[in-house]
Structures are given as C-alpha cells and as structure tokens.
Design a protein around this motif. Structure first.
Motif, PDB file in Angstrom:
ATOM      1  N   GLY A  49       0.865  -1.223   0.055  1.00 24.58           N
ATOM      2  CA  GLY A  49      -0.288  -0.127   0.032  1.00 24.58           C
ATOM      3  C   GLY A  49       0.852   1.338  -0.074  1.00 24.58           C
ATOM      4  N   ILE A  50       0.510   2.259  -1.106  1.00 26.18           N
ATOM      5  CA  ILE A  50       1.444   3.365  -0.778  1.00 26.18           C
ATOM      6  C   ILE A  50       0.580   4.743  -0.686  1.00 26.18           C
ATOM      7  CG2 ILE A  50       2.542   4.766  -2.463  1.00 26.18           C
ATOM      8  CD1 ILE A  50       3.220   2.542  -4.229  1.00 26.18           C
ATOM      9  N   LEU A  51       0.725   5.203   0.560  1.00 26.53           N
ATOM     10  CA  LEU A  51      -0.079   6.319   0.945  1.00 26.53           C
ATOM     11  C   LEU A  51       0.514   7.735   0.495  1.00 26.53           C
ATOM     12  CD1 LEU A  51      -2.537   6.927   2.708  1.00 26.53           C
ATOM     13  CD2 LEU A  51      -1.259   6.859   4.538  1.00 26.53           C
ATOM     14  N   GLY A  52      -0.092   8.261  -0.432  1.00 27.30           N
ATOM     15  CA  GLY A  52       0.600   9.491  -1.094  1.00 27.30           C
ATOM     16  C   GLY A  52       1.188   9.022  -2.377  1.00 27.30           C
ATOM     17  N   TYR A  53       0.712   9.490  -3.539  1.00 24.62           N
ATOM     18  CA  TYR A  53       1.188   9.049  -4.697  1.00 24.62           C
ATOM     19  C   TYR A  53       1.744  10.205  -5.537  1.00 24.62           C
ATOM     20  CZ  TYR A  53       1.453   5.663  -8.610  1.00 24.62           C
ATOM     21  OH  TYR A  53       1.732   4.806  -9.499  1.00 24.62           O
ATOM     22  N   GLY A  54       2.621  10.910  -5.100  1.00 23.88           N
ATOM     23  CA  GLY A  54       3.492  11.839  -5.584  1.00 23.88           C
ATOM     24  C   GLY A  54       4.499  11.221  -6.579  1.00 23.88           C
ATOM     25  N   ARG A  55       5.383  12.191  -6.680  1.00 24.93           N
ATOM     26  CA  ARG A  55       6.651  11.787  -7.600  1.00 24.93           C
ATOM     27  C   ARG A  55       7.324  10.507  -6.776  1.00 24.93           C
ATOM     28  NH1 ARG A  55      10.160  17.019  -8.242  1.00 24.93           N
ATOM     29  NH2 ARG A  55       9.301  17.546  -6.124  1.00 24.93           N
ATOM     30  N   ILE A  56       7.657  10.601  -5.576  1.00 23.62           N
ATOM     31  CA  ILE A  56       8.211   9.458  -5.006  1.00 23.62           C
ATOM     32  C   ILE A  56       7.281   8.325  -4.901  1.00 23.62           C
ATOM     33  CG2 ILE A  56       9.193   8.793  -2.588  1.00 23.62           C
ATOM     34  CD1 ILE A  56      10.209  11.455  -2.229  1.00 23.62           C
ATOM     35  N   GLY A  57       5.955   8.467  -4.463  1.00 27.39           N
ATOM     36  CA  GLY A  57       5.302   7.304  -4.397  1.00 27.39           C
ATOM     37  C   GLY A  57       5.182   6.587  -5.859  1.00 27.39           C
ATOM     38  N   VAL A  73      -3.105   2.130  -3.980  1.00 27.94           N
ATOM     39  CA  VAL A  73      -2.621   3.474  -3.650  1.00 27.94           C
ATOM     40  C   VAL A  73      -3.771   4.270  -3.338  1.00 27.94           C
ATOM     41  CG1 VAL A  73      -2.285   5.674  -5.076  1.00 27.94           C
ATOM     42  CG2 VAL A  73      -1.089   3.439  -5.565  1.00 27.94           C
ATOM     43  N   VAL A  74      -3.467   5.369  -2.272  1.00 28.69           N
ATOM     44  CA  VAL A  74      -4.491   6.180  -1.794  1.00 28.69           C
ATOM     45  C   VAL A  74      -3.992   7.507  -1.911  1.00 28.69           C
ATOM     46  CG1 VAL A  74      -5.421   7.645   0.456  1.00 28.69           C
ATOM     47  CG2 VAL A  74      -5.468   4.746  -0.192  1.00 28.69           C
ATOM     48  N   ASP A  75      -4.470   8.329  -2.625  1.00 30.68           N
ATOM     49  CA  ASP A  75      -4.257   9.785  -3.054  1.00 30.68           C
ATOM     50  C   ASP A  75      -5.084  10.394  -3.816  1.00 30.68           C
ATOM     51  OD1 ASP A  75      -3.084  12.199  -4.373  1.00 30.68           O
ATOM     52  OD2 ASP A  75      -1.165  11.491  -3.621  1.00 30.68           O
ATOM     53  N   ARG A  89      -8.867   4.713   1.725  1.00 31.47           N
ATOM     54  CA  ARG A  89      -7.614   4.751   3.094  1.00 31.47           C
ATOM     55  C   ARG A  89      -8.026   3.276   3.813  1.00 31.47           C
ATOM     56  NH1 ARG A  89      -4.432   8.591   5.657  1.00 31.47           N
ATOM     57  NH2 ARG A  89      -4.279   8.009   7.827  1.00 31.47           N
ATOM     58  N   GLU A  90      -9.195   2.949   4.301  1.00 33.43           N
ATOM     59  CA  GLU A  90      -9.296   1.952   5.196  1.00 33.43           C
ATOM     60  C   GLU A  90      -9.221   0.656   4.550  1.00 33.43           C
ATOM     61  OE1 GLU A  90     -13.307  -0.219   7.084  1.00 33.43           O
ATOM     62  OE2 GLU A  90     -13.403   1.764   6.728  1.00 33.43           O
ATOM     63  N   ARG A  91      -9.449   0.384   3.268  1.00 32.79           N
ATOM     64  CA  ARG A  91      -8.962  -0.877   2.320  1.00 32.79           C
ATOM     65  C   ARG A  91      -7.723  -0.928   2.439  1.00 32.79           C
ATOM     66  NH1 ARG A  91     -10.157  -2.494  -3.752  1.00 32.79           N
ATOM     67  NH2 ARG A  91      -8.971  -4.499  -3.792  1.00 32.79           N
ATOM     68  N   LEU A  92      -6.963   0.319   2.142  1.00 35.97           N
ATOM     69  CA  LEU A  92      -5.591  -0.039   2.071  1.00 35.97           C
ATOM     70  C   LEU A  92      -4.807  -0.198   3.437  1.00 35.97           C
ATOM     71  CD1 LEU A  92      -2.816   2.347   0.452  1.00 35.97           C
ATOM     72  CD2 LEU A  92      -2.393   1.740   2.963  1.00 35.97           C
ATOM     73  N   PHE A  93      -5.297   0.098   4.534  1.00 37.00           N
ATOM     74  CA  PHE A  93      -4.534  -0.395   5.767  1.00 37.00           C
ATOM     75  C   PHE A  93      -5.255  -1.775   6.107  1.00 37.00           C
ATOM     76  CE2 PHE A  93      -3.768   4.168   6.483  1.00 37.00           C
ATOM     77  CZ  PHE A  93      -2.216   4.062   6.877  1.00 37.00           C
ATOM     78  N   LYS A  94      -6.308  -2.297   5.622  1.00 37.90           N
ATOM     79  CA  LYS A  94      -6.854  -3.493   6.022  1.00 37.90           C
ATOM     80  C   LYS A  94      -5.991  -4.671   5.356  1.00 37.90           C
ATOM     81  CE  LYS A  94     -11.516  -2.714   7.621  1.00 37.90           C
ATOM     82  NZ  LYS A  94     -12.859  -3.346   7.456  1.00 37.90           N
ATOM     83  N   GLU A  95      -5.627  -4.226   4.010  1.00 33.30           N
ATOM     84  CA  GLU A  95      -5.451  -5.319   3.064  1.00 33.30           C
ATOM     85  C   GLU A  95      -3.783  -5.231   2.897  1.00 33.30           C
ATOM     86  OE1 GLU A  95      -7.380  -5.405  -0.723  1.00 33.30           O
ATOM     87  OE2 GLU A  95      -9.366  -5.237   0.234  1.00 33.30           O
ATOM     88  N   ALA A  96      -3.020  -4.277   2.786  1.00 34.25           N
ATOM     89  CA  ALA A  96      -1.502  -4.210   2.669  1.00 34.25           C
ATOM     90  C   ALA A  96      -1.004  -4.978   3.543  1.00 34.25           C
ATOM     91  CB  ALA A  96      -1.160  -2.827   2.488  1.00 34.25           C
ATOM     92  N   ALA A 116      -5.994   4.088  15.527  1.00 39.90           N
ATOM     93  CA  ALA A 116      -6.851   3.431  14.486  1.00 39.90           C
ATOM     94  C   ALA A 116      -6.384   2.977  13.347  1.00 39.90           C
ATOM     95  CB  ALA A 116      -7.951   4.852  14.077  1.00 39.90           C
ATOM     96  N   GLU A 117      -5.398   3.366  12.792  1.00 39.85           N
ATOM     97  CA  GLU A 117      -4.620   2.723  11.383  1.00 39.85           C
ATOM     98  C   GLU A 117      -4.073   1.462  11.723  1.00 39.85           C
ATOM     99  OE1 GLU A 117      -6.111   6.550  10.794  1.00 39.85           O
ATOM    100  OE2 GLU A 117      -4.714   5.933  12.213  1.00 39.85           O
ATOM    101  N   PHE A 118      -3.305   1.313  12.934  1.00 42.75           N
ATOM    102  CA  PHE A 118      -2.664   0.110  13.323  1.00 42.75           C
ATOM    103  C   PHE A 118      -3.628  -1.127  13.663  1.00 42.75           C
ATOM    104  CE2 PHE A 118       0.602   3.488  14.613  1.00 42.75           C
ATOM    105  CZ  PHE A 118       1.505   3.218  13.552  1.00 42.75           C
ATOM    106  N   ASP A 119      -4.838  -0.725  14.491  1.00 41.96           N
ATOM    107  CA  ASP A 119      -5.925  -1.534  14.649  1.00 41.96           C
ATOM    108  C   ASP A 119      -6.456  -2.146  13.273  1.00 41.96           C
ATOM    109  OD1 ASP A 119      -5.349  -1.158  17.371  1.00 41.96           O
ATOM    110  OD2 ASP A 119      -7.137   0.122  17.551  1.00 41.96           O
ATOM    111  N   LEU A 120      -6.168  -1.428  12.267  1.00 45.40           N
ATOM    112  CA  LEU A 120      -6.815  -2.041  10.929  1.00 45.40           C
ATOM    113  C   LEU A 120      -5.791  -2.877  10.254  1.00 45.40           C
ATOM    114  CD1 LEU A 120      -8.460   1.315   9.262  1.00 45.40           C
ATOM    115  CD2 LEU A 120      -9.544  -0.644  10.185  1.00 45.40           C
ATOM    116  N   MET A 121      -4.573  -2.644  10.567  1.00 39.57           N
ATOM    117  CA  MET A 121      -3.666  -3.568   9.616  1.00 39.57           C
ATOM    118  C   MET A 121      -3.435  -5.131  10.255  1.00 39.57           C
ATOM    119  SD  MET A 121      -0.425  -0.773   9.808  1.00 39.57           S
ATOM    120  CE  MET A 121       0.697  -1.893   9.245  1.00 39.57           C
ATOM    121  N   LYS A 122      -2.988  -5.703   9.416  1.00 39.76           N
ATOM    122  CA  LYS A 122      -2.810  -7.166   9.711  1.00 39.76           C
ATOM    123  C   LYS A 122      -1.627  -7.110  10.914  1.00 39.76           C
ATOM    124  CE  LYS A 122      -3.650  -8.390   4.820  1.00 39.76           C
ATOM    125  NZ  LYS A 122      -2.898  -9.268   3.727  1.00 39.76           N
ATOM    126  N   ASP A 123      -1.705  -8.296  11.675  1.00 38.17           N
ATOM    127  CA  ASP A 123      -0.558  -8.521  12.687  1.00 38.17           C
ATOM    128  C   ASP A 123       0.750  -8.843  11.979  1.00 38.17           C
ATOM    129  OD1 ASP A 123      -1.189 -10.964  12.216  1.00 38.17           O
ATOM    130  OD2 ASP A 123      -1.821 -11.629  14.184  1.00 38.17           O
TER     131      ASP A 123
END
Length: 217
Positions: A49-57, A73-75, A89-96, A116-123
């Motif tokens: 999951g890439i959060l922020g899809y500017g030049r570097i993303g 990608v979330v942007d 955003r929620e799907r990115l944190f849940k699936e990545a 909130a985001e860490f709680d969504l993430m896989k362990d």
C-alpha cells in the motif's frame, strides 16, 4: 531526490521483510541459529500500500513492478494507471502487507497515522515511513510494535531529530531505524550541488530559478 528516496524505500522494505538487520546483528553476536526462529518473508505475491502518490510514491510503484506484488494507492490526485489500484484509506490499511508513507507534513496529515490505522492492519503487516516523522503518532506505533499489532516497521524520519537517546522507538522490537538518510547518496548530493549552482546562475542572469522557494519580484 525522488529516485534516491524511492530506492531507499524499497531497500528498507526488503530489509525488514527478509529480517536482514536482525540476522546480521545475531551473526556478529555469534548466534548462527537465530535465523531458525526468525525467518524472513517473500515479497512475491504480497500487497503493498502506497499512501501518497506524488513523484516518490509513483517511483516506488515503478521500482516494485518487477517483484510481482499488488499495489494499492491512496491519493486524492492519483490517476488510474497500469499496475496500481486506487482504493480508499480503510481498505489500504486492512489489506496491505506493507504500507509505505509518502505524504507531505501538512496540518491535515500531521499525526494522521496512529492507533486507528494500526488496529486496521494485519498483525503480519509492516509500516515504512521515509516521508516525515510528524505523520505518525510515534507512541501509538511503539504500542503496536510492542504488543504485536503489526509485524514491524522501518523508519528513516522522526518527529524529533536527531532521535532522542531516550526514545521508546530505540527499545521497540522489529523496527529498523535509519538517520534520515534516504537521499544521502553520492549521486544525489552531486545533483543537489549542481542544481543549486544552476539556480544561482539563473538569478544572476535575471532568470527564474527552476526550484524557487519564493516568488521573485
């Protein structure tokens, strides 16, 4: 700087996935058997999951193309393109399986990744931040690492730099810490010096420099 930071992002992602730092430290300490209880993980087939899809993303996605991964990608400004899927955003944190941050430090992004985001993430998921330290709530990240809410993290930036000697991050498990060095390469430093000199020459000739910080009268 963009290419260099993107390269370092992929390098740190691989380092924590393969457990390179911990394996090397164990070897130096004389523990050849450490690897048996701390296996690495393959990147192939995983979701990044890439959060922020500017030049570097965008460059991170490009460099990951050969690893056979799914890229989310979330942007709000991202446009559909081959090899990526734009999601919420929620799907990115849940699936990545790996989440890499490439956001600017703005009022709306400061402390935008926390419990909130860490709680969504896989362990089994990892977080990588080579953007700005202020994006993370560091105390929440430490809690997630200590309590096994996520598998690990790689951080090159911190809210307070240099990182204080009493920072809980230094004692947190499964975290790779580097001293804000993502663009610290011979090639990038050379380009920066040449570009800065070019900007001075442009101003001297009454021209607008390519990367002006403020507007010239």
């Amino acid at each position: 700087l963009s290419d260099s930071v993107a390269e370092t992002t992929v390098a740190e992602l691989l380092a924590i996935s393969k457990n390179l730092y911990a394996d090397s430290a164990a070897l130096r300490a004389g523990d050849w058997k450490f690897k048996r209880t701390h296996p690495g993980r393959d990147l192939q087939g995983k979701t990044v999951g890439i959060l922020g899809y500017g030049r570097i993303g965008q460059l991170v996605a490009k460099k990951l193309a050969g690893f056979d991964v799914k890229v989310l990608v979330v942007d709000p400004f991202a446009k559909p393109a081959a090899g990526i899927e734009i999601v919420d955003r929620e799907r990115l944190f849940k699936e990545a399986d790996y989440i890499t941050l490439h956001l600017p430090a703005l009022p709306e992004t400061t402390h935008s990744v926390g419990k909130a985001e860490f709680d969504l993430m896989k362990d089994s998921a990892f977080l990588i931040n080579l953007a700005r330290g202020a994006i993370l709530i560091e105390a929440d990240l430490v809690d997630a690492l200590v309590n096994g809410k996520i598998a690990g993290a790689a951080l090159d930036v911190f809210e307070n730099e240099p990182l204080p000697a009493d920072s809980p991050l230094l004692q947190a498990p499964n975290v790779l810490l580097t001293p804000h060095m993502a663009s610290n390469t011979v090639e990038t430093l050379t380009r920066m010096a040449v570009d800065a000199a070019g900007g001075i020459v442009a101003v001297h000739h009454g021209e607008k420099p390519q990367w002006a910080v403020n507007k010239l009268a």
